[in-house]
Structures are given as structure tokens and as C-alpha cells.
Design a protein around this motif. Structure first.
Motif, PDB file in Angstrom:
ATOM      1  N   TYR A 137     108.035 -26.087 -24.595  1.00 36.44           N
ATOM      2  CA  TYR A 137     107.131 -26.971 -25.329  1.00 36.44           C
ATOM      3  C   TYR A 137     107.331 -28.403 -24.834  1.00 36.44           C
ATOM      4  O   TYR A 137     108.460 -28.846 -24.647  1.00 36.44           O
ATOM      5  CB  TYR A 137     107.463 -26.879 -26.815  1.00 36.44           C
ATOM      6  CG  TYR A 137     106.708 -27.807 -27.752  1.00 36.44           C
ATOM      7  CD1 TYR A 137     105.666 -27.330 -28.526  1.00 36.44           C
ATOM      8  CD2 TYR A 137     107.076 -29.151 -27.895  1.00 36.44           C
ATOM      9  CE1 TYR A 137     104.996 -28.165 -29.423  1.00 36.44           C
ATOM     10  CE2 TYR A 137     106.411 -29.989 -28.775  1.00 36.44           C
ATOM     11  CZ  TYR A 137     105.366 -29.492 -29.538  1.00 36.44           C
ATOM     12  OH  TYR A 137     104.704 -30.317 -30.420  1.00 36.44           O
ATOM     13  N   GLY A 138     106.225 -29.134 -24.653  1.00 31.93           N
ATOM     14  CA  GLY A 138     106.330 -30.551 -24.328  1.00 31.93           C
ATOM     15  C   GLY A 138     105.210 -31.008 -23.427  1.00 31.93           C
ATOM     16  O   GLY A 138     104.584 -30.213 -22.708  1.00 31.93           O
ATOM     17  N   ARG A 139     104.958 -32.319 -23.467  1.00 33.25           N
ATOM     18  CA  ARG A 139     103.875 -32.900 -22.677  1.00 33.25           C
ATOM     19  C   ARG A 139     104.142 -32.731 -21.190  1.00 33.25           C
ATOM     20  O   ARG A 139     105.169 -33.146 -20.674  1.00 33.25           O
ATOM     21  CB  ARG A 139     103.700 -34.383 -23.020  1.00 33.25           C
ATOM     22  CG  ARG A 139     102.690 -35.132 -22.165  1.00 33.25           C
ATOM     23  CD  ARG A 139     101.301 -34.474 -22.181  1.00 33.25           C
ATOM     24  NE  ARG A 139     100.457 -34.901 -23.275  1.00 33.25           N
ATOM     25  CZ  ARG A 139      99.564 -34.100 -23.868  1.00 33.25           C
ATOM     26  NH1 ARG A 139      99.433 -32.834 -23.488  1.00 33.25           N
ATOM     27  NH2 ARG A 139      98.818 -34.562 -24.856  1.00 33.25           N
ATOM     28  N   GLY A 140     103.204 -32.099 -20.494  1.00 33.17           N
ATOM     29  CA  GLY A 140     103.305 -31.916 -19.054  1.00 33.17           C
ATOM     30  C   GLY A 140     103.750 -30.534 -18.630  1.00 33.17           C
ATOM     31  O   GLY A 140     103.747 -30.227 -17.435  1.00 33.17           O
ATOM     32  N   GLY A 141     104.107 -29.666 -19.570  1.00 30.61           N
ATOM     33  CA  GLY A 141     104.591 -28.349 -19.191  1.00 30.61           C
ATOM     34  C   GLY A 141     103.566 -27.538 -18.431  1.00 30.61           C
ATOM     35  O   GLY A 141     103.860 -26.949 -17.385  1.00 30.61           O
ATOM     36  N   SER A 142     102.325 -27.503 -18.932  1.00 37.44           N
ATOM     37  CA  SER A 142     101.247 -26.810 -18.225  1.00 37.44           C
ATOM     38  C   SER A 142     100.528 -27.742 -17.264  1.00 37.44           C
ATOM     39  O   SER A 142     100.157 -27.331 -16.159  1.00 37.44           O
ATOM     40  CB  SER A 142     100.237 -26.217 -19.230  1.00 37.44           C
ATOM     41  OG  SER A 142     100.643 -24.941 -19.673  1.00 37.44           O
ATOM     42  N   ASP A 143     100.319 -28.990 -17.678  1.00 37.23           N
ATOM     43  CA  ASP A 143      99.513 -29.915 -16.868  1.00 37.23           C
ATOM     44  C   ASP A 143     100.347 -31.132 -16.479  1.00 37.23           C
ATOM     45  O   ASP A 143     100.302 -32.154 -17.129  1.00 37.23           O
ATOM     46  CB  ASP A 143      98.278 -30.337 -17.677  1.00 37.23           C
ATOM     47  CG  ASP A 143      97.273 -31.122 -16.855  1.00 37.23           C
ATOM     48  OD1 ASP A 143      97.324 -31.048 -15.620  1.00 37.23           O
ATOM     49  OD2 ASP A 143      96.440 -31.818 -17.468  1.00 37.23           O
TER      50      ASP A 143
END
Length: 459
Positions: free
Chosen positions: A107-113
């Protein structure tokens, strides 16, 4: 071409699961919005050096690059390392930068994108070195690119023109929902400015309210996106490009990519005070372009809207330029135009990923169930959004193909997640695909569609 032990490749990729999880969580922990990537660049550089990359460097714009092997030709894996912001913090159930992990997800900002893609690419390069699978005559390049969220592909304009690096082909590690992506729509950023005349708000008829004029224009922009295209429609909608009557040369490619879209994304105004009539108003339009549309045709569509014509010389329609300094202070000015592109499914770089996927995982998409709401889409497909490939392939004709961990639906969303299994899957596929690529079969007709460039000579 070496005989590949696919079971061994999967086994080694799986052995790196914990290290990839640790590395991705480290990247997420460093806030890295566009032009603020310094800390995450240092994190990636340190990991590349720890893993024994043959060369690691940071270029003038701030892109971080690692190389494995000593060949003269380059096969590249690209991922951007900047993220969008977090928006309203109240929409996040946990700290977007501290994040957390479960047995399945991160979980967290940037994990997928799209720092997850960079993570898989870094470990794929290590696997290729450890397994003696760097193809003869090549070096493997992994690049963490900056400012993609601000200006797609500008980083690759710099790599191509300033660094002088021209790979033979590039795998984009943007999230692909378990698919192999061979194209996507282009886009451009359009600005509309409207002039008015200010006066005291107590007598508005003495002035000329620019916001009211813009309201008419916004209504027309909305109609351009939403309307159909039958003959009786005054403002024919963008869906028209799927019709051979309006797009005879490229309607089939447009149907593959999907119709173009436009939306008002920002609005600005000037006024002497809150008790005065506004004397100017401007909007930004996010324009997604399908096959057959050009930057000129998109500008002309807006200029031809009834409300724009009604207000005549008081309206200016233009394309944005981008000139924000990178985290290093470097400025690379470019137009905000990002060309549409599609590769043929038969192109050798596309076939390499398809053959690798079939050998490793079969001929249907795989992935963790929660991220696979579109599991039954074709294995070979296209992105909905835009990527650095607008420059790599769209501007320079360097063949691109996409396969990356995570889901498109997670991009720019609160509570962003990616899946640990996706990191493993991608590291294995990159390792195999770069070995199945047949450079001798490459030819100039790999591209099915590329939008034309503007007349600007951007170096």
C-alpha cells in the motif's frame, strides 16, 4: 539465442519477492512528485549499486540509469519514478508514504503508478546477470525517469537528444492489468483565453464578463466530448473518428485505441476584486487523441466551436508549452503534445513478450483476483492513459511494448496498492522476453500507426 529454463527463471524471480517488497516500500517512503524526485533517485541508485550493476549514473535532468552488460546495442526497461500528489489526505485510510504491506499487497502512493515497475525491472536486470542471460552484443538498461506525470515523455526527449541514448527497443513497465500493451492514445494540453472588460459589480451591464463568455465555451467543449455525430448535430462529437465516413484511413486503429476525449481540467480568471466583473478567463483542456487526429485538427475543432467563433478576436486557442525545472535545476522546454502510437502485433518486440508470457504463464492474463476486474480482456491490448512511449515511439520511432505490475485503476487514486505477485511475474517475464527478442527480424514496418509531429524542431 540461449535455451531458456523457464522454471528456473520463475524460481529465481520468486526468490527475490522479499527484496523487491523491501525495495518498493523504500521507494514509496520518499515523496516524489514531479520535479521533487531527488530522494527516490538516490534510493534507486543505491539499490542498483548494491545489486552489482555494471554502471549507474544520473543524467543532467535527474533520470537514474543502470546498465548490465557490455554490448554496443541497448535493450531498455523504462519506468517513471515521479508520482502525483496525494490529494485530500482524508481519502487515505493510512499514511500514503509510510504505507503498509499484507501477505499479498503493498500500500502507498506510487506502488502501481509506477515505482513497482521500476522495482521489477531492476531485479530483472540482476537476474539476467546472475543467470548469464544478457543477450550477446547487448547491454541491459534500466531507467527511472522523472517528470512523466507533468509532461509525458519529456524525460525521453532529454535521453534521446541530450544523453544520445537510442535503445533498440523499450519495455514500458507502466501498469497493464496483466496484459501486454502495444499502443495507446496520444494527448495534448490546450489553453483557451477569453478577454472581457471589468466594471463595478453593482452595474455589471457596463462591463463584459469574461466568465460568462467562457461558460458558453465550456458548454461547447462538453458537447464536443459528449455528442454523437449524425448529420443533424451542430457540434459533432469526438466519437465521429470511429466512423469510416469521418476517418476513412484510420477508423480501425481508432476503434482499437478507443475514441478521443476532451475535458476541462482547470479554470483561471482575473478580476479587480470580488465586487467587480471578471476581465479575463482561461481554461485548460485535456485532449486525448485517437488514430487519425492531429494536433492541428484538435486545435481547429476548438476554434470552430460556435461559442468560440461568436466571441471572435476576444478568444485565443493555443497549445501549452512545458518549462518546469527538474529537481537538478535543468530545464527542457517542449510543447505539451504527446503523439498517438500503435505497434503491429506481429512486430518482433511484441512477439517477444507474448512468447515469454505463453512459455511462463500461458496465453491468458494472470494476476491477483482483486486487480483483475478485466481479466477476460485480450492478452495483447492497449493502455487507456498515456506513457513515456509518446516520445520513445511516438516521436522517435523506437519500438515500445508495455507490461507492468499493478492496475491502471490504481493510478492517481487514493489508497493505491500493488501486488507482490505482480512484481515477481514481471521480473520473470522481462528476463525471458529480452532473451526471446529477435533483433534480426526488426524492420521499419513494426509501427501500425504514429501521429505526425508539429513543425517545431525541438532538440
Amino acid at each position: 539465442m540461449k535455451e531458456l529454463d523457464y522454471d528456473k527463471i520463475k524460481e529465481v524471480a520468486e526468490s527475490h519477492r522479499e527484496d523487491m517488497t523491501r525495495f518498493l516500500r523504500a521507494m514509496i517512503s520518499h515523496p516524489s512528485e514531479s520535479c521533487e524526485e531527488k530522494e527516490v533517485v538516490a534510493c534507486i541508485k543505491e539499490e542498483m549499486e548494491r545489486l552489482g550493476f555494471d554502471e549507474v549514473k544520473v543524467d543532467g535532468l535527474g533520470n537514474v540509469m543502470g546498465f548490465m552488460g557490455e554490448g554496443d546495442k541497448i535493450l531498455c526497461m523504462d519506468g517513471h519514478i515521479d508520482t502525483v500528489g496525494i490529494g485530500n489526505r482524508d481519502n487515505w485510510e493510512a499514511d500514503p508514504y509510510e504505507g503498509y504491506e499484507t501477505e499479498e499487497l503493498i500500500y502507498g502512493r506510487g506502488g502501481s503508478d509506477q515505482e513497482g515497475g521500476v522495482c521489477s525491472a531492476v531485479y530483472a536486470a540482476k537476474m539476467m546477470k546472475d543467470l548469464d542471460l544478457i543477450p550477446e552484443g547487448y547491454k541491459i538498461m534500466v531507467v527511472g525517469t522523472v517528470q512523466e506525470e507533468d509532461c509525458d515523455g519529456m524525460c525521453w526527449q532529454y535521453i534521446y537528444n541530450k544523453d544520445g541514448i537510442k535503445p533498440e527497443f523499450v519495455i514500458s513497465t507502466e501498469p497493464t492489468d496483466g496484459g501486454i500493451y502495444r499502443g495507446h492514445r496520444g494527448r495534448m494540453e490546450i489553453r483557451v483565453d477569453v478577454r472581457g472588460v471589468s466594471c463595478h459589480g453593482s452595474a455589471p451591464d457596463r462591463g463584459d464578463n469574461a466568465i460568462y463568455k467562457m461558460a458558453d465555451i465550456i458548454a461547447d467543449v462538453r458537447a464536443l466530448n459528449n455528442n454523437g455525430c449524425d448529420e443533424s448535430t451542430d457540434i459533432k462529437g469526438l466519437v465521429k473518428m470511429l466512423d469510416p465516413a469521418y476517418n476513412p484511413d484510420h477508423f480501425e486503429d481508432a476503434r482499437f485505441l478507443g475514441r478521443g476525449t476532451c475535458t476541462v481540467s482547470q479554470i483561471f480568471f482575473t478580476s479587480p476584486s470580488r465586487c467587480a466583473v471578471a476581465d479575463s478567463c482561461a481554461i485548460s483542456i485535456d485532449r486525448r487523441m485517437t488514430a487519425g487526429e492531429t494536433w492541428e485538427s484538435c486545435l481547429e475543432e476548438v476554434r470552430s466551436l460556435p461559442a468560440v467563433k461568436k466571441y471572435g478576436d476576444d478568444v485565443k486557442v493555443s497549445m501549452y508549452m512545458y518549462d518546469r525545472p527538474s529537481w537538478t535545476g535543468e530545464v527542457y522546454q517542449t510543447e505539451c503534445y504527446f503523439p498517438t502510437w500503435i505497434n503491429k502485433e506481429s512486430a518482433p518486440h511484441v512477439k517477444a513478450l507474448v512468447e515469454a508470457h505463453k512459455a511462463l504463464f500461458g496465453d491468458e492474463r494472470i494476476g491477483c483476483e482483486p486487480s483483475m476486474d478485466k481479466r477476460h480482456r485480450p492478452l495483447v491490448d492497449k493502455w487507456t492513459f498515456s506513457t513515456n512511449c509518446v516520445s520513445i515511439q511516438g516521436r522517435y520511432g523506437i519500438p515500445c511494448v508495455g507490461f507492468g505490475p499493478g492496475a491502471e485503476s490504481q493510478a492517481h487514486a487514493p489508497n493505491e496498492i500493488t501486488y507482490k505477485q505482480d512484481l515477481v511475474t514481471c521480473a520473470a517475464l522481462y528476463t525471458a522476453a529480452l532473451n526471446l527478442y529477435d533483433g534480426s527480424a526488426a524492420s521499419s514496418d513494426a509501427t501500425e500507426f504514429r501521429a505526425g509531429l508539429t513543425t517545431n524542431d525541438i532538440k
